[in-house]
Write a protein that holds these residues in place. Sequence first.
Motif, short mmCIF file in Angstrom:
data_model
loop_
_atom_site.label_atom_id
_atom_site.label_comp_id
_atom_site.label_asym_id
_atom_site.label_seq_id
_atom_site.Cartn_x
_atom_site.Cartn_y
_atom_site.Cartn_z
N ARG A 1 4.39 -9.44 11.60
CA ARG A 1 3.75 -9.05 10.34
C ARG A 1 3.09 -10.27 9.70
O ARG A 1 3.66 -11.35 9.67
CB ARG A 1 4.78 -8.44 9.40
N PHE A 2 1.87 -10.04 9.22
CA PHE A 2 1.10 -11.11 8.57
C PHE A 2 1.13 -10.88 7.08
O PHE A 2 0.62 -9.88 6.60
CB PHE A 2 -0.35 -11.09 9.06
N GLU A 3 1.71 -11.81 6.34
CA GLU A 3 1.79 -11.62 4.88
C GLU A 3 0.67 -12.35 4.14
O GLU A 3 0.64 -12.35 2.92
CB GLU A 3 3.16 -12.10 4.35
N GLY A 4 -0.22 -12.97 4.87
CA GLY A 4 -1.33 -13.67 4.23
C GLY A 4 -2.50 -13.77 5.19
O GLY A 4 -2.40 -13.34 6.34
N PRO A 5 -3.62 -14.33 4.72
CA PRO A 5 -4.84 -14.33 5.52
C PRO A 5 -4.84 -15.37 6.64
O PRO A 5 -4.00 -16.28 6.67
CB PRO A 5 -5.93 -14.67 4.50
N ASP A 6 -5.79 -15.23 7.55
CA ASP A 6 -6.12 -16.23 8.57
C ASP A 6 -5.02 -16.48 9.60
O ASP A 6 -4.98 -17.55 10.21
CB ASP A 6 -6.52 -17.57 7.91
N GLY A 7 -4.13 -15.55 9.79
CA GLY A 7 -3.12 -15.72 10.82
C GLY A 7 -3.63 -15.27 12.17
O GLY A 7 -4.63 -14.54 12.27
N SER A 8 -2.96 -15.73 13.23
CA SER A 8 -3.38 -15.25 14.54
C SER A 8 -2.17 -14.95 15.42
O SER A 8 -1.10 -15.53 15.25
CB SER A 8 -4.30 -16.26 15.22
N LEU A 9 -2.38 -14.02 16.30
CA LEU A 9 -1.34 -13.63 17.26
C LEU A 9 -2.00 -13.45 18.62
O LEU A 9 -3.04 -12.83 18.74
CB LEU A 9 -0.69 -12.30 16.85
N GLU A 10 -1.34 -14.00 19.61
CA GLU A 10 -1.80 -13.82 20.97
C GLU A 10 -0.57 -13.34 21.74
O GLU A 10 0.40 -14.08 21.85
CB GLU A 10 -2.22 -15.21 21.48
#
Lengths: 272, 493, 424
Positions: C288-297
């Motif tokens: 889960r991303f709680e803020g902007p500009d995150g990345s997941l691969e």
Amino acid sequence: MILPDAELLLQIVDLHARVDDQPILKGVNLEIRAGEIHAVMGRNGSGKSTLSKVLAGHPSYRVTGGSVLFRGEDLLALPPEQRARIGVFLGFQYPVEIPGVSNLEFLRVATNARRLERGEEELDTFSFEDLVHERLQVVQMDPAFLARSVNEGFSGGEKKRNEILQMALLEPLLAILDETDSGLDIDALRIVAGGVNHLATAANATLLITHYQRLLDVITPDFVHVMAAGRILRTGGKELALELEQRGYDWVDQELADQELANQGAPALGVV
Amino acid sequence: MTAPPNALSEAPGGSAASLGDLVSQPYRYGFVTDIETEKIAKGLDEDVVRLISAKKKEPAFLLDFRLRAFRHWQKLEEPDWATLKYPKIDYQNIIYYAAPKQQQDKKASLDEVDPKLLETFEKLGIPLSEQKRLSNVAVDAVFDSVSIATTYKEKLAEDGVIFCSFTEAVEEHPELIERYLGTVVPSNDNYFAALNSAVFSDGSFVLIPKGVACPMDLSTYFRINSGDTGQFERTLIVAEEGASVSYLEGCTAPMFDTNQLHAAVVELVALDDASIKYSTVQNWYAGDENGKGGIYNFVTKRGQCRGERSHISWTQVETGSAITWKYPSCVLQGADSVGEFYSVALTNHRQQADTGSKMIHVGPRTRSTIVSKGISAGHSSNSYRGLVQMGPKAVGARNFSQCDSMLIGDQAAANTYPYIRSQQPDAAIEHEASTCRISEDQLFYLQSRGIGFEEAVSMMVSGFCRDVFNQLPMEFAAEADKLLALKLEGSVG
Amino acid sequence: MVLASPVSNLHSAWASRLLEGLPAVTGDLAELQRRGRAALAATPLPQQHQEDWRFTDLSPLTALTPRWRKACPELPSDLPAPAPGTLRLWLDGRGDPLAGVVLPAGLTPLSPAELDGALGHSLAAVGCEHHWPVQFNHATAGRCLALRVSGPEPISLELVSAASQPESLLPLRLLLLLEEQAELELSQVLLGSGSSLTSLVLEAHLGRGARLRHAVIALGEAPACLLGHLAVEQESESRYQLSTASRGWALARLEPRISQLSGAAHTQLTGLQLAEERQVAVTHSWVRFEGPDGSLEQLHKAIADGQGRSVFNGAVRVPRAAQRTNASQLSRNLLLSPQARIDTKPELEIVADDVRCAHGATVSRLQLDQLFYLQSRGIDVELAANLLKRGFCAEALQQLPTAAANWRPLERLLRQGSPLGELP
């Protein structure tokens, strides 16, 4: 061609613009009359691509000062589509791909929008197909590209040809071609340049943005402007481009430094 | 369906001007027909089920079918796995049978149909009278609980095609109904299917006999008129060996502040080498901007490729309904059979859609394709939920699924829940999903070529949906395009 | 409506039998133990009608009768030598793994007060503090290895555990606090055999700019089972890189759950699981991303052979605050036997509009044209298949920390028979 008493198409006065709060254009002055071919040259980052985007009205570029008149009308007040309809055309350096949108349909809608503005009748599907096939020859493009999605899967050269095809259909009064030569092999360059030359008339004008001489070998400019640090540093005839080719851009730095010194902090004005 | 024939003649794409006209009229089918209606009392119990059956003078097997379904339904609980948000439905506060007064008995000819009804369908763009009817489409028009008229019945009968209301089919071909009803969607399949099986009122029946390619498109147009009536139609389409048919379904409803329940069941049966193409453009009333009113569309649609090399294709454009809960599916039983699902689901304002498809591969070398395009705008929620299952005997089976979402604005939700199950090593499943929005660069590119903002957006949206629209019959595709533009009005920028 | 069905009766008997045999609560985790035991007594075992457990067949777990007895009497002698520069700790679920160990600079144990403040924080952040396997771990774990990682020097830590005694239970509880810019390579090797049950709960908090390279090499031998929860919180600019590889367990269920607390972090999840014979291999990931500009691969690979069942559920949550998230997820599955099964379910929930999220899933056998190509060069079909399998697995094991790579997981995953056997 330089014609006395030709209509003044574009008049840029002391134009300043920013991207992401970074000032890029710092006082550009330029006048273009009907029939003329202008070339703006300069290094990467000199502001020449920004100039083209600002003229076409890209939303990421913010004008912070100066004015641009197109045939006496305030160009900067118009939304991008209206600029296109009244005859300002930008050939993109990197035309975007738009999956799913048919190239033919896109060309037809765009052409009709321009025709309506000019008080001409909209073309129906059939008459438009006739027109588009005729104009395809200007850029020697395979009709198969019409059936594909806009620029999707096109090679670099095909994308540029598609840009010139659009120019041939929209018949702009002012065509701004941003690095149209980049990514083209010599044959494609000749075809694209041939298209531009073919479309140039006494009634319209072309603004070429490039940093190589090779495009100017095939399209002869009436004026060459050298851009640096967001201004037009020097203006001359086609020989200026050759000089640049021979001497490189280093002298530009020297000249910039000299000017800064001379102006002593006063706002720098470009030489027209 | 939003394909009024008067619009069919317009060129696809539409000019900016005609789009503008459309945009000024958000939902143009929201009127109510003032007609004397016979309704039974609100509420549902075994007596109501018997009453509906009696009104239709049904044979014993059908009453049995209804009662079994009803008794099962009483034991079930309303499903909540789709996490849709709506107040609890009071099933005792719904009218389960409503019919225009004059329609209670079978109409002998079109002349006997109440002119108000004919007028209603004409206003919806579906003229039924001999002179004006569509030349290439046969229509069964359903108003609340009953079928008003079916066009071209006689002409179709020349080819042996049966196309009539469900009620008529029960009277005239009870043996066919008994043979096929509930064989694809059993009466105990799920909560809403069980409810439908207990109280279904009317719908269409189609049988394309062996070797016949149906000479024209068949279409059913569903109109909900009463404000407190549920609509529970039942459609059954059978294509015998080598037969083929293209069937279109359309729906509209008036604008009421309250919600109406629509729980339909559609069953398709394709025998060897048969092909059924089922297209829907769903434009039920979606409720207002604040989510007040609109249809709850809880529908079970399933096709069974029973025969070898049979082919069932679902295409849907879902733009209406407050809530859509719908998973048109294919059970691929016959060897080499093919199932397809092409869907565009657009949600705006407070709409909720939970839709997708199930492809159950049973037989060898069966193939399926799923292409789903979801567009979420406003405060809406749009979910793709699907299942691809390869059974132990599905040797050489193939599936390809593509589920794309387009988000417009930062308040809308796009969810993807694909269930992928395989028990057959020699079967291949490929699933792709992506999310995009309309990029500023793409919009600018179109604008810089003189295309206006709204038109640029609608070009992008219809480009996004192109793969699905290509599957629609020509006249539907143009309408679907316009419908999307209309529904998106004011959601961008 | 909860009626006691025969199944849930059986399940509560299973739990109460275990609870009865546990020693009295004690030590730093006493409070956690109390709560865990109360929860376990009150909650039935997960059942397949619960969405999260729909495809997980728990019968290998209920077939075990874990008791409070030591899972492994002593450090096995046949372990590979520790990689140079790596600190190896032996976890037996009872004794203090730090006893007599000199910790390198930058690695300090948490005080009881610090531990008290930190325990459960990451579990709550990723929303799994009430999951059954977590409650189970809390009910049984009497000790927590809790370390703070600080300083500029990268640290390499290897944690080895082995459960081999019949009817035994190995509860492992770990907590890691990585301070700003701290860097840790954590290689966890979980070995399990016999009728043992290994239960792992790890919490990790990555401070701003911290980096954690984490490998979990889980090598088992049925009927041993493994349940593992990895709860990771990431501050902005941190990087969490997880590689998991499992094979051989009757049931292995791993649940990496990551929360990017304010986005702008990078998460890379790579998983590989093999399910053969009658084994069940499950991965449920949640990001889960709680803020902007995150990345997941994310790349998850699975092979199901024999009568094995492989399950993957990959949830990605992108709420409105997470603009410009870039998330990609790919689930690739090889189904090699007609009695084996694959279930895979990517799950994407998005509310932000300016995001790039894509996921894909494939299920197939080995590609026939590739097999044929190898065969046409004179390679027999079995070897060709093994080469392709090796290629399939190797992609998921490329970025292992040295200490984990030292265990030669690829060889252990591909060798005939148990992954625990001697390697040539």
